[in-house]
Design a protein around this motif. Sequence first.
Motif, short mmCIF file in Angstrom:
data_model
loop_
_atom_site.label_atom_id
_atom_site.label_comp_id
_atom_site.label_asym_id
_atom_site.label_seq_id
_atom_site.Cartn_x
_atom_site.Cartn_y
_atom_site.Cartn_z
N GLY A 69 7.60 -9.29 -1.81
CA GLY A 69 6.37 -9.03 -1.07
C GLY A 69 6.11 -10.01 0.05
O GLY A 69 6.29 -11.21 -0.10
N ALA A 70 5.69 -9.46 1.17
CA ALA A 70 5.33 -10.28 2.33
C ALA A 70 4.55 -9.40 3.29
O ALA A 70 4.65 -8.18 3.26
N GLY A 71 3.75 -10.02 4.13
CA GLY A 71 2.98 -9.26 5.11
C GLY A 71 3.87 -8.70 6.20
O GLY A 71 4.90 -9.26 6.55
N GLU A 72 3.45 -7.56 6.73
CA GLU A 72 4.19 -6.91 7.82
C GLU A 72 3.59 -7.33 9.17
O GLU A 72 2.40 -7.13 9.42
N LYS A 73 4.40 -7.90 10.02
CA LYS A 73 3.94 -8.31 11.35
C LYS A 73 3.77 -7.08 12.24
O LYS A 73 4.62 -6.18 12.24
N LEU A 74 2.68 -7.04 12.99
CA LEU A 74 2.39 -5.91 13.87
C LEU A 74 2.50 -6.35 15.33
O LEU A 74 2.14 -7.48 15.68
N SER A 75 2.97 -5.45 16.15
CA SER A 75 3.10 -5.74 17.58
C SER A 75 1.73 -5.95 18.21
O SER A 75 0.79 -5.17 18.00
N LYS A 121 -1.42 -9.82 9.85
CA LYS A 121 -0.39 -9.01 9.19
C LYS A 121 -1.07 -7.93 8.36
O LYS A 121 -2.26 -8.03 8.02
N GLU A 122 -0.30 -6.90 8.00
CA GLU A 122 -0.79 -5.89 7.07
C GLU A 122 0.09 -5.90 5.83
O GLU A 122 1.26 -6.30 5.88
N TYR A 123 -0.48 -5.45 4.73
CA TYR A 123 0.16 -5.61 3.43
C TYR A 123 0.29 -4.27 2.72
O TYR A 123 -0.65 -3.46 2.69
N GLU A 150 -6.94 -12.04 16.18
CA GLU A 150 -7.40 -12.99 15.15
C GLU A 150 -6.37 -13.10 14.02
O GLU A 150 -5.72 -12.13 13.64
N ASN A 151 -6.28 -14.31 13.47
CA ASN A 151 -5.38 -14.56 12.34
C ASN A 151 -6.17 -14.38 11.04
O ASN A 151 -6.74 -15.31 10.50
#
Length: 266
Positions: A99-105, A110-112, A162-163
């Motif tokens: 499991g890890a967050g998905e980076k978005l352009s 991130k989304e999970y 935003e982070n």
Amino acid sequence: MKLSNNLIGILNFLTLLLSIPILVMGVWLHRQANTECERWLEKPIIALGVFLLIVSLMGFIGACCRVSWLLWFYLLFMFLLIVLLFVFTIFAFIVTNEGAGEKLSNKGYKEYRLGDYSHWLQKRVNDNGNWKKIKSCLQSGKVCSLYHNQFVNDTDDKFFTENLSAIQSGCCKPSNDCSFTYVNPTTWTKTGNVTYTNPDCDAWANDPNVLCFNCQSCKAGLLQNIKTDWKKAAVVNIIFLIFLVIVYSIGCCAFRNNRNDNWKRY
């Protein structure tokens, strides 16, 4: 009295003192608990306080008063604690390996996805009873209210940079798949008459008590937090295990001293 007995006595006296505020905190939570989250916390805190109190008393009396049978039980509990901590540490590394967050352009957050995490963790959060309690904790903790206040003045472009934390991203805003129109951090306009492939889009509501608390992404965000916390806990456990092994070794020396003294008397 030999050095090992003195060391065990001092260490257990300090642990005995530590158990008192832990017990007081547990009793206080029991009396003050108004939410499901607080009621869930009180039991392990009280159990930890009672365990520390009993084991510390056994170690302190066994070492200082030369009561061999108490020291034997103390060493038995210490051995079981070492084994349990070792097993938990290995287990924590295994279940948090996935499991890890998905980076978005062009997005700062991130989304999970729930399916990215271990099946054991997924099973825990997919249980309706468990999730009801967790959701109550998130709502009573005002996670999304604080998030709203923090970013309420953001324009859409500013917000997307935003982070966000895993919980904020998963529970307080809709998934990027939904392509909703941003109004403010907790208010998004849905596109009419659209069939969404991501079920989280239908689960989203602008109601502060609903938002995405029923979404798979919220469960995934929670698991990401658990993964991070458990990895930190596993590292602390390794250090604590080394300390416990040293104390256990000293306790074995104290137990041997007690036995030798008892033999000399006879």
